[in-house]
Structure formats: structure tokens, C-alpha cells
Enzyme design. Structure first.
Site, PDB file in Angstrom:
ATOM      1  N   HIS A  16       3.601   3.810  13.110  1.00  0.00           N
ATOM      2  CA  HIS A  16       3.929   3.823  11.680  1.00  0.00           C
ATOM      3  C   HIS A  16       5.027   4.867  11.523  1.00  0.00           C
ATOM      4  O   HIS A  16       4.778   6.064  11.632  1.00  0.00           O
ATOM      5  CB  HIS A  16       2.669   4.187  10.894  1.00  0.00           C
ATOM      6  CG  HIS A  16       2.866   4.323   9.415  1.00  0.00           C
ATOM      7  ND1 HIS A  16       2.470   3.348   8.523  1.00  0.00           N
ATOM      8  CD2 HIS A  16       3.394   5.312   8.669  1.00  0.00           C
ATOM      9  CE1 HIS A  16       2.755   3.742   7.294  1.00  0.00           C
ATOM     10  NE2 HIS A  16       3.314   4.932   7.351  1.00  0.00           N
ATOM     11  N   ARG A  20       0.846  -1.202   0.000  1.00  0.00           N
ATOM     12  CA  ARG A  20       0.000   0.000   0.000  1.00  0.00           C
ATOM     13  C   ARG A  20       0.886   1.259   0.000  1.00  0.00           C
ATOM     14  O   ARG A  20       0.974   1.973  -0.989  1.00  0.00           O
ATOM     15  CB  ARG A  20      -0.939  -0.014   1.231  1.00  0.00           C
ATOM     16  CG  ARG A  20      -2.110   0.963   1.135  1.00  0.00           C
ATOM     17  CD  ARG A  20      -1.770   2.361   1.579  1.00  0.00           C
ATOM     18  NE  ARG A  20      -1.235   2.418   2.928  1.00  0.00           N
ATOM     19  CZ  ARG A  20      -0.654   3.499   3.440  1.00  0.00           C
ATOM     20  NH1 ARG A  20      -0.530   4.598   2.716  1.00  0.00           N
ATOM     21  NH2 ARG A  20      -0.173   3.488   4.661  1.00  0.00           N
ATOM     22  N   CYS A  55      11.589   8.516  -0.119  1.00  0.00           N
ATOM     23  CA  CYS A  55      10.943   9.676   0.479  1.00  0.00           C
ATOM     24  C   CYS A  55      11.071  10.847  -0.484  1.00  0.00           C
ATOM     25  O   CYS A  55      12.177  11.266  -0.805  1.00  0.00           O
ATOM     26  CB  CYS A  55      11.586  10.027   1.806  1.00  0.00           C
ATOM     27  SG  CYS A  55      10.896  11.550   2.456  1.00  0.00           S
ATOM     28  N   ASN A  67       9.071   4.564   4.373  1.00  0.00           N
ATOM     29  CA  ASN A  67       8.829   3.791   5.593  1.00  0.00           C
ATOM     30  C   ASN A  67      10.138   3.174   6.057  1.00  0.00           C
ATOM     31  O   ASN A  67      11.057   2.958   5.254  1.00  0.00           O
ATOM     32  CB  ASN A  67       7.854   2.650   5.310  1.00  0.00           C
ATOM     33  CG  ASN A  67       6.491   3.162   4.891  1.00  0.00           C
ATOM     34  OD1 ASN A  67       5.715   3.596   5.722  1.00  0.00           O
ATOM     35  ND2 ASN A  67       6.213   3.119   3.608  1.00  0.00           N
TER      36      ASN A  67
HETATM   37 ZN    ZN Z   1       3.645   6.043   5.623  1.00  0.00          ZN
END
Ligand code: ZN
Length: 315
Positions: free
Chosen positions: A210, A13, A243, A252
Site C-alpha cells: 500500500h 475507503r 496528501c 495514495n
Molecule cells: Zn493509505
């Protein structure tokens, strides 16, 4: 064997939505199956958003259908609104997360909704879930994004995050999670905010963290989370997507490095690390030219590495 830490893989995702190429459905299926085979027990497999916004995730219903055939796997999805939640419930996802940006400017920019409107939407989703037969109700998480800072507002006051956590629980969420969407968090802040949110909503109702590695503090923040009792962490295989604000940095935190760190520390994840590392081949084949991040995959496992998770060869 008890698995002490739950790693929730969000690559299919969060990773895939951050890159241009669309991963073919067959590769998504193979990736998810291989992750589960390596011992990953929860995977966020997609997001129910309109295909014109995120064509990369347009096949989420099909991906959920496949993931649901894997025994023991918790199939999680993200939904931005009630319409997405309807599709998610219909798909049979086990867990639904609605992100609520703690920064109201960020919320307005991203989903064109105020906090009050998002809370209304959350209550509508709760009503939808409660209208399902008990055995078919997905778990519903309120994901508090930009909880540690926002690229528009800068500092997001901890009081705001705590209040929104309480409001999401009052709206009927089963649990809340904290997201460092922007990679602003530092370990002291993580400990402080986790403690405060736990105090406000109850220890068991803050599900996880997260974290992003935008400024290289992702793993320091994991340690801080562990110190204050967090046992669920989101991460993405190969830090897929990187990023956009910090070239060279993964988005992440990288699942492979997270598993290495935890297992080396004696914390069982249930994941077989050599087997997990082999899964990267599916990514490099399906997404040629896409940068794959991770230190452990490049450096290899240390000589004498003894993971906390011992999987029986006979299994
Ligand atoms: Zn994220």
C-alpha cells in the site's frame, strides 16, 4: 487471459475518508459498479468505524451489501477493532484488514492501543472469524502501517516490522501487507523490507504493498516491489483526498497511472484503461470542487498504446 497483477482499489475507503464531503450512497454504488465493470477485481469499499469519527464511511454496511451483488468482485473492508470486525463479518465482506501501526507512538495516538493490545484484538478477531461457518469466513489481513517510517517516531526499524509481521501471522492472520502510510519509502528500502518480511513469514503470506505518493516516489516503489515479486498493489482512483502533509501531491498512488504503467510494461491488470478513465466522471459529478489527481487522465493515452490486457469486445 491471465491477470498478472492485482490492483486493489482503495479510493472508496482511503480516498473518501480523507475528504470533507460525504459521498452519497447512490454515487458510491455507481462508482463501485463502474470500477468493477472496467475490470477492477478487488475494492476496499469502506471501514467499520464509529460514524462520529468518520461520517464519510457511515454507510459501509450498505456499500458492502451492494458490492457483494457484483459477480467476481472481492469486497474488502478495514476494521480498527473487534467491534468493527463483528460488523464486517455480519455485512458479509470477503476480506477484512486490521491496520497495525509499526510505530507504537502512532498506534497509541491513532487507536490508543499498544502493540500488545492490538495483537490481543487481532487474536479476538481471529476467534470470531473461526467461529463462522467455513464458507462464510472472510480472509483476514494484518496491515502493517507506518512500515517505512513514521511522522512521530521517524525511522521505524526493519527489525520491528519483521517481528510484528511474524506476530500478526502467529496471531492467526491469513496474510500481512506493508503500508507506506507516510510516503517515506524509497525503492531500496522497499526491496529490502519486502525480502526480509517474506523470509520471515513465507513468500505467499506477504500479500501486497500500500504505497503513497507523498514525495513522488510511489511508482518507483511499485517497480521495486515488482522486482521482489509483489503482485498486489493498493491504489486510489484520482488519488482522491490528496496528501495533507504535501499540498499538490496525491495521497495514495493513482490507480489510472498505475494501470497505465503496468499495462504499458506488458503486465496485465485485467482493467480496461479507457473505460477506467471514464469512471472519473462519477467522481467529478459526485464531489464537485474536489481535486482529482493523475497524469494519464490529463495527458491522455500515448498514440499506439497497446495494453497488456486485451478484453474481448464480444464479452
Ligand atoms: Zn493509505
Amino acid at each position: 487471459m491471465s491477470n498478472e497483477i492485482l490492483i486493489s482499489e482503495v479510493g472508496p475507503r482511503d480516498g473518501l475518508q480523507s475528504i470533507k464531503p460525504v459521498m452519497p450512497l447512490a454515487a458510491k454504488r455507481a462508482w463501485i459498479s463502474a470500477l468493477a465493470n472496467a475490470g477492477v477485481r478487488e475494492i476496499e469499499v469502506g471501514s467499520f468505524v464509529p460514524a462520529h469519527i468518520l461520517p464519510q464511511l457511515a454507510d459501509t454496511a450498505e456499500v458492502v451489501a451492494h458490492a457483494r451483488t457484483i459477480a467476481g468482485l472481492t469486497v474488502a473492508v478495514l476494521v480498527p477493532n473487534l467491534k468493527g470486525a463483528e460488523a464486517a463479518v455480519k455485512s458479509g465482506a470477503h476480506k477484512i484488514t486490521i491496520p497495525l501501526s509499526c510505530s507504537e507512538s502512532h498506534s497509541l495516538k491513532n487507536v490508543r492501543r499498544t502493540h500488545a493490545q492490538m495483537l490481543d484484538e487481532t487474536r479476538n478477531i481471529v476467534a470470531l472469524i473461526r467461529a463462522q461457518p467455513a464458507a462464510q469466513r472472510p480472509k483476514f489481513e494484518g496491515g502493517l502501517s507506518t512500515a517505512f517510517g513514521c511522522t512521530i517516531e521517524g525511522i521505524v526499524p526493519a527489525d520491528t516490522v519483521v517481528r510484528l509481521a511474524e506476530e500478526m501471522m502467529a496471531a492467526g492472520c491469513d496474510e500481512v501487507g506493508l503500508s507506506d502510510t507516510t510516503g517515506y519509502a524509497n525503492p531500496v528500502q522497499v526491496k529490502d523490507l519486502v525480502r526480509r518480511v517474506k523470509r520471515a513469514v513465507g513468500d505467499q503470506n506477504l500479500s501486497g504493498l500500500h504505497l503513497h505518493n507523498t514525495r513522488g516516489l510511489g511508482f518507483a516503489n511499485v517497480i521495486a516491489g515488482l522486482d521482489v515479486g509483489i503482485t498486489t498493489f493498493d491504489s486510489s482512483m484520482a488519488g482522491l483526498g490528496g496528501c495533507p502533509f504535501a499540498p499538490g501531491a496525491s495521497g495514495n498512488i493513482v490507480t489510472e497511472d498505475l494501470v497505465f504503467m503496468l499495462e504499458a510494461m506488458g503486465l496485465a491488470t485485467g482493467i480496461d484503461l479507457p473505460q477506467l478513465l471514464a469512471v472519473r466522471k462519477i467522481l467529478s459529478d459526485a464531489l464537485p470542487g474536489e481535486q482529482l489527481y493523475g497524469f494519464t487522465p490529463d495527458a491522455g493515452l500515448p498514440l499506439g498504446f497497446s495494453p497488456a490486457t486485451k478484453r474481448s469486445a464480444a464479452a
